[in-house]
Design an enzyme around this catalytic site. Structure first.
Site, mmCIF file in Angstrom:
data_model
loop_
_atom_site.group_PDB
_atom_site.id
_atom_site.type_symbol
_atom_site.label_atom_id
_atom_site.label_comp_id
_atom_site.label_asym_id
_atom_site.label_seq_id
_atom_site.Cartn_x
_atom_site.Cartn_y
_atom_site.Cartn_z
ATOM 1 N N SER A 32 0.876 -2.711 -9.312
ATOM 2 C CA SER A 32 2.404 -2.816 -9.232
ATOM 3 C C SER A 32 2.685 -3.036 -11.018
ATOM 4 C CB SER A 32 2.553 -4.158 -8.646
ATOM 5 O OG SER A 32 4.051 -4.020 -8.231
ATOM 6 N N ASP A 76 4.029 1.115 1.941
ATOM 7 C CA ASP A 76 4.444 0.074 0.825
ATOM 8 C C ASP A 76 5.955 0.064 0.902
ATOM 9 O OD1 ASP A 76 5.059 -1.049 -1.685
ATOM 10 O OD2 ASP A 76 3.604 0.101 -2.659
ATOM 11 N N HIS A 96 1.645 -2.972 0.149
ATOM 12 C CA HIS A 96 1.693 -2.858 -1.560
ATOM 13 C C HIS A 96 0.376 -3.278 -2.022
ATOM 14 C CE1 HIS A 96 3.901 -2.715 -5.008
ATOM 15 N NE2 HIS A 96 3.423 -4.039 -5.478
#
Length: 302
Positions: free
Chosen positions: A103, A238, A266
């Site tokens: 991320s 996600d 995610h």
């Protein structure tokens, strides 16, 4: 997770410009740097630390503003985080490493490549930021003026306690509750109840996200690093950063490997740690000894 908790490696501390950066340094061999995402910490990598440290030297920091590290008022841009990671590696006499970023951590890995290319041997980008504007509406909302006044009520301990008890009751009944991805996101969101964490979260989010989405994009810079070995790992489900961002990276990294984990969210490395370990080892084997002509040319002045 429980096994990792019971034998949790010792955390180390590096003081960076007066602030304490906490990090794991375990195992020996080629160096792998694990960089967590927004509101994350080194524990997001628990399955990977446990397995990778058997064959690699694993460095997993809690970024400033996160986890056990200090949470000062200051610069939380991805460039600042990249510089902190550089300082950490320099303090450990590590010349280069494989960077694995999740991320926000993926954005930091790419920024490290851009600013300090000699440090990055190869990259694994896991549900990475910085590859397109689309992002969760919740994160966009966090950048709005006044959100710092609303967030404390959203993570109120009493309200979260009610939800936690409800989830616990479902678990006792043998009903499906949450995937590891959802559970990790829920825990991360709860951490902003702490004032320092909340301040760091807002500063970091606002440095890379606006009302219309992510404001920082790395793909235009990939052309400067045509030989970088890269792999993208994404969860098919996600809801934070969409799977479509892999298409943006494919266009700029035609030789890059892309792994899509069905039914993962995610945190694909938590949803399916065994598969993540397998594709990581395959990627490392495929790229072992790969030269970086772009760096060689730079070093020789060609």
């Amino acid at each position: 997770m429980a096994e990792f908790e019971s034998a949790h490696p010792t955390m180390h501390t590096l003081v960076v410009h007066g602030d304490a950066l906490r990090y794991l340094d375990v195992g020996s061999g080629p160096v792998v740097v694990l960089i967590h995402g927004l509101l994350g910490n080194h524990r997001n990598w628990a399955p990977q630390v446990e397995r990778l440290s058997q064959h690699y030297r694993v460095i997993a920091p809690d970024l400033l503003g996160h986890g056990e590290s200090d949470k000062p008022a200051g610069d939380y841009s991805i460039s600042a985080h990249a510089a902190t990671v550089r300082d950490l590696l320099r303090s450990l006499d590590i010349e280069s490493a494989t960077f694995v970023g999740h991320s926000l951590g993926g954005g930091i890995a790419m920024q490290t490549l851009y600013l300090f290319p000699e440090l990055v041997e190869r990259m694994v980008l896991v549900a990475s930021g910085g590859l397109g504007p689309e992002v969760s509406p919740l994160l966009r909302a966090a950048t709005l003026p006044g959100s710092e006044l609303v967030l404390p009520f959203m993570v109120n301990r009493a309200l979260r306690g009610i939800t936690d008890r409800a989830l616990s009751g479902l678990d006792k009944l043998g009903l499906p509750v949450m995937s590891p991805s959802a559970a990790e996101a829920w825990d991360a969101f709860g951490s902003i109840e702490d004032r320092g964490t909340r301040r760091a979260f807002l500063a970091t989010a606002r440095s890379v996200i606006g009302f219309h989405g992510q404001t920082v994009c790395a793909t235009p810079h990939f052309a400067s690093f045509p030989t970088i070995d890269a792999m993208l790992v994404w969860g098919e489900r996600d809801t934070i950063i969409p799977l479509s961002h892999t298409d943006n990276a494919r266009a700029e990294l035609p030789t890059g490997r892309v792994e899509i984990f069905p039914r993962a969210g995610h945190f694909p490395h938590l949803d399916y740690p065994d598969r993540f370990h397998r594709v990581f080892e395959e990627f490392m084997a495929e790229t072992a000894g790969s030269p970086r002509p772009d760096l060689v040319a730079a070093d020789t002045g060609a």
